[in-house]
Design a protein around this motif. Structure first.
Motif, PDB file in Angstrom:
ATOM      1  N   HIS A  35      87.858-120.878  39.240  1.00 26.79           N
ATOM      2  CA  HIS A  35      88.193-120.467  40.612  1.00 26.79           C
ATOM      3  C   HIS A  35      87.170-119.435  41.104  1.00 26.79           C
ATOM      4  O   HIS A  35      87.521-118.432  41.716  1.00 26.79           O
ATOM      5  N   ARG A  36      85.906-119.732  40.856  1.00 28.49           N
ATOM      6  CA  ARG A  36      84.841-118.762  41.138  1.00 28.49           C
ATOM      7  C   ARG A  36      83.961-119.240  42.279  1.00 28.49           C
ATOM      8  O   ARG A  36      83.423-120.342  42.253  1.00 28.49           O
ATOM      9  N   PHE A  37      83.805-118.389  43.278  1.00 25.28           N
ATOM     10  CA  PHE A  37      82.884-118.697  44.367  1.00 25.28           C
ATOM     11  C   PHE A  37      81.453-118.485  43.873  1.00 25.28           C
ATOM     12  O   PHE A  37      81.090-117.381  43.455  1.00 25.28           O
ATOM     13  N   PRO A  38      80.607-119.522  43.912  1.00 25.70           N
ATOM     14  CA  PRO A  38      79.268-119.429  43.320  1.00 25.70           C
ATOM     15  C   PRO A  38      78.242-118.863  44.307  1.00 25.70           C
ATOM     16  O   PRO A  38      77.428-119.609  44.869  1.00 25.70           O
ATOM     17  N   GLN A  39      78.249-117.560  44.467  1.00 26.31           N
ATOM     18  CA  GLN A  39      77.337-116.933  45.421  1.00 26.31           C
ATOM     19  C   GLN A  39      75.882-117.290  45.129  1.00 26.31           C
ATOM     20  O   GLN A  39      75.065-117.454  46.044  1.00 26.31           O
ATOM     21  N   GLU A  40      75.559-117.443  43.838  1.00 24.95           N
ATOM     22  CA  GLU A  40      74.177-117.721  43.466  1.00 24.95           C
ATOM     23  C   GLU A  40      73.691-119.052  44.040  1.00 24.95           C
ATOM     24  O   GLU A  40      72.507-119.202  44.376  1.00 24.95           O
ATOM     25  N   VAL A  41      74.580-120.020  44.192  1.00 21.47           N
ATOM     26  CA  VAL A  41      74.199-121.309  44.776  1.00 21.47           C
ATOM     27  C   VAL A  41      73.828-121.129  46.242  1.00 21.47           C
ATOM     28  O   VAL A  41      72.825-121.688  46.725  1.00 21.47           O
ATOM     29  N   PHE A  42      74.603-120.341  46.948  1.00 13.28           N
ATOM     30  CA  PHE A  42      74.327-120.131  48.371  1.00 13.28           C
ATOM     31  C   PHE A  42      73.068-119.283  48.572  1.00 13.28           C
ATOM     32  O   PHE A  42      72.352-119.461  49.570  1.00 13.28           O
ATOM     33  N   ASP A  43      72.791-118.389  47.643  1.00 14.03           N
ATOM     34  CA  ASP A  43      71.534-117.644  47.703  1.00 14.03           C
ATOM     35  C   ASP A  43      70.349-118.601  47.574  1.00 14.03           C
ATOM     36  O   ASP A  43      69.338-118.443  48.274  1.00 14.03           O
ATOM     37  N   GLU A  44      70.482-119.585  46.710  1.00 18.45           N
ATOM     38  CA  GLU A  44      69.403-120.566  46.536  1.00 18.45           C
ATOM     39  C   GLU A  44      69.299-121.487  47.752  1.00 18.45           C
ATOM     40  O   GLU A  44      68.196-121.857  48.169  1.00 18.45           O
ATOM     41  N   ALA A  46      69.922-120.596  50.720  1.00 21.27           N
ATOM     42  CA  ALA A  46      69.251-119.765  51.720  1.00 21.27           C
ATOM     43  C   ALA A  46      67.742-119.777  51.516  1.00 21.27           C
ATOM     44  O   ALA A  46      66.956-119.859  52.475  1.00 21.27           O
ATOM     45  N   LYS A  47      67.312-119.701  50.251  1.00 23.01           N
ATOM     46  CA  LYS A  47      65.877-119.733  49.955  1.00 23.01           C
ATOM     47  C   LYS A  47      65.247-121.058  50.380  1.00 23.01           C
ATOM     48  O   LYS A  47      64.062-121.112  50.742  1.00 23.01           O
ATOM     49  N   LEU A  48      66.054-122.124  50.343  1.00 18.83           N
ATOM     50  CA  LEU A  48      65.581-123.442  50.772  1.00 18.83           C
ATOM     51  C   LEU A  48      65.688-123.626  52.284  1.00 18.83           C
ATOM     52  O   LEU A  48      65.394-124.703  52.804  1.00 18.83           O
ATOM     53  N   ASP A  49      66.127-122.578  52.992  1.00 15.49           N
ATOM     54  CA  ASP A  49      66.281-122.593  54.454  1.00 15.49           C
ATOM     55  C   ASP A  49      67.302-123.636  54.896  1.00 15.49           C
ATOM     56  O   ASP A  49      67.105-124.353  55.874  1.00 15.49           O
ATOM     57  N   LEU A  50      68.419-123.699  54.165  1.00 14.05           N
ATOM     58  CA  LEU A  50      69.439-124.704  54.445  1.00 14.05           C
ATOM     59  C   LEU A  50      70.747-124.133  54.986  1.00 14.05           C
ATOM     60  O   LEU A  50      71.679-124.886  55.251  1.00 14.05           O
ATOM     61  N   MET A  51      70.822-122.814  55.145  1.00  8.11           N
ATOM     62  CA  MET A  51      72.092-122.214  55.573  1.00  8.11           C
ATOM     63  C   MET A  51      72.282-122.226  57.092  1.00  8.11           C
ATOM     64  O   MET A  51      73.348-121.895  57.594  1.00  8.11           O
ATOM     65  N   GLY A  52      71.236-122.624  57.805  1.00  7.23           N
ATOM     66  CA  GLY A  52      71.353-122.736  59.258  1.00  7.23           C
ATOM     67  C   GLY A  52      70.603-123.959  59.751  1.00  7.23           C
ATOM     68  O   GLY A  52      69.819-123.864  60.701  1.00  7.23           O
ATOM     69  N   VAL A  53      70.837-125.098  59.124  1.00  7.31           N
ATOM     70  CA  VAL A  53      70.058-126.302  59.423  1.00  7.31           C
ATOM     71  C   VAL A  53      70.040-126.636  60.919  1.00  7.31           C
ATOM     72  O   VAL A  53      68.969-126.865  61.492  1.00  7.31           O
ATOM     73  N   PRO A  54      71.196-126.661  61.637  1.00  5.06           N
ATOM     74  CA  PRO A  54      71.151-127.044  63.048  1.00  5.06           C
ATOM     75  C   PRO A  54      70.911-125.871  64.010  1.00  5.06           C
ATOM     76  O   PRO A  54      70.966-126.051  65.225  1.00  5.06           O
ATOM     77  N   VAL A  55      70.633-124.693  63.463  1.00  8.74           N
ATOM     78  CA  VAL A  55      70.421-123.502  64.291  1.00  8.74           C
ATOM     79  C   VAL A  55      68.952-123.414  64.688  1.00  8.74           C
ATOM     80  O   VAL A  55      68.066-123.601  63.841  1.00  8.74           O
ATOM     81  N   PRO A  56      68.649-123.139  65.970  1.00 11.64           N
ATOM     82  CA  PRO A  56      67.254-123.008  66.389  1.00 11.64           C
ATOM     83  C   PRO A  56      66.504-121.955  65.571  1.00 11.64           C
ATOM     84  O   PRO A  56      67.092-120.969  65.122  1.00 11.64           O
ATOM     85  N   GLU A  57      65.222-122.173  65.401  1.00  6.84           N
ATOM     86  CA  GLU A  57      64.416-121.278  64.579  1.00  6.84           C
ATOM     87  C   GLU A  57      64.417-119.848  65.099  1.00  6.84           C
ATOM     88  O   GLU A  57      64.369-118.896  64.318  1.00  6.84           O
ATOM     89  N   GLU A  58      64.481-119.676  66.429  1.00  8.59           N
ATOM     90  CA  GLU A  58      64.456-118.315  66.974  1.00  8.59           C
ATOM     91  C   GLU A  58      65.689-117.504  66.591  1.00  8.59           C
ATOM     92  O   GLU A  58      65.693-116.274  66.709  1.00  8.59           O
TER      93      GLU A  58
END
Length: 380
Positions: A35-44, A46-58
């Motif tokens: 029952h563990r939220f894997p923060q490390e996966v979301f950090d990775e 983010a490094k792949l620039d995937l946490m805001g895929v449909p968000v404009p670059e600006e």
């Protein structure tokens, strides 16, 4: 799976697929058990620039479209429903409303850190007594000078205990019905009176936190109102159009993961001197899984493409969500059956997909509500 996909979309999908196979699949059952939220996966991610895929670059995003985002959500769901759920809640529910309805200052202050993956976001609509009638809410926000004071309880809120910002729906004009609801940006760390009172243990998806949150005289400044006062319900309806596409994509991914497990097992497992895939009963199940998944994927991609084209997707997104969510449960159930007794054990993934898939028929509007929405769109 490559039908009509632009090269850029295919490249992003393949990048995510490799990441999922290498980094997520090996821990998918472990994080669920713990029952563990894997923060490390979301950090990775983010490094792949995937946490805001449909968000404009600006505003800190990748500048992609909703089809690209749906492909990412599907790939995450293919290996972990929990990670996929937290991801889509962060993107379509917590980030995109700020991009769509926020001021430039709000986008700069709140959308940028969300889209860059500095922290996750959350969206608080449902209440203990509201269920499918989400507009029937008791949470209130009263104006006091240059501040709003929020009181109430929200239930079944994804990511609330790991979020850096929460979008909260509250009644600002009692008795005004849909027109009396507004949206506020709450900072869980800085705003006194915000408390996560429960993190639920669930049937599945336990690596994605689902919370009850309490607002006890939470004071937020005027500039935390998203859009105009009374626009909260219209914002919600538009947000849910994108949210249904998210769940359709996630459901398709869950189904794909279950299908792949069943197909692989059926070719390896032998009974009566031959692989069980050679028996009509098993082969037909797997063929039907493939058929259902392709149908769900096509509906999902059509919805995302229409969304990107600015068309009204109320009907098609509901169709996609309804079909894909039911397909995910049906395919996962059949995958358990193909595995026989092993399918009921945690040593094999179908049991996890089966448990995760059930929420897809409940969250973002139940299957019953989708029938209601589609019926209205058809003039029934």
């Amino acid at each position: 799976m490559d039908f009509n996909l632009p090269n850029e979309h295919r490249m992003i999908r393949d990048t995510v697929r490799d990441f999922c196979d290498e980094e997520i699949e090996p821990i998918a059952q472990e994080i669920e058990d713990e029952h563990r939220f894997p923060q490390e996966v979301f950090d990775e991610l983010a490094k792949l620039d995937l946490m805001g895929v449909p968000v404009p670059e600006e505003y800190g995003g990748a500048g992609g479209d909703y089809l690209m985002y749906a492909l990412v959500a599907e790939e995450l769901g293919r290996v972990s429903g929990s990670i996929g759920l937290s991801y889509v809640a962060h993107t379509s529910l917590a980030t995109m409303p700020i991009v769509k309805f926020g001021t430039e200052a709000q986008k700069e202050r709140w959308a940028k850190p969300l889209a860059s993956g500095e922290y996750l976001g959350s969206w608080a609509l449902t209440e203990p007594g509201s269920g499918s009638d989400a507009s029937d809410m008791d949470t209130t926000a009263e104006k006091d000078g240059d501040e709003w004071v929020i009181n109430g309880t929200k239930q079944f809120i994804t990511n609330a205990n790991v979020a850096g910002s929460v979008l909260v729906k509250a009644v600002t004009e009692p008795g005004a019905g849909y027109g009396g609801i507004s949206t506020f940006i709450v900072d869980p760390e800085e705003d006194d009176g915000f408390e996560v009172t429960t993190v639920w243990d669930k049937m599945g998806l336990n690596a994605s936190p689902t919370c009850e949150i309490q607002f006890d005289d939470v004071r937020v400044p005027e500039d935390r109102l998203l859009g105009e006062e009374g626009e909260g319900w219209e914002q919600t309806k538009k947000t849910l159009n994108g949210g249904r596409i998210s769940i359709a994509a996630l459901s398709t991914g869950l189904a794909q993961g279950a299908f792949e497990a069943a197909r692989h097992y059926s070719k390896e497992r032998e009974q009566f001197g031959q692989p069980i895939s050679k028996f009509d009963a098993i082969r037909n199940k797997i063929v039907d899984m493939d058929r259902k998944i392709e149908r769900a994927r096509l509906l999902t991609h059509k919805s995302a493409t229409m969304y990107d084209d600015g068309e009204d997707v109320t009907r098609i997104s509901s169709l996609a969500k309804l079909d894909a969510s039911e397909v995910s449960r049906e395919v996962a159930e059949d995958a358990v059956q193909v595995h026989g007794g092993y399918g009921y054990t945690e040593d094999f993934s179908p049991q996890r997909f089966y448990r995760d898939a059930k929420l897809m028929e409940i969250g973002e509007g139940t299957s019953e509500i989708q029938h209601l929405v589609i019926g209205r769109e058809l003039g029934l």
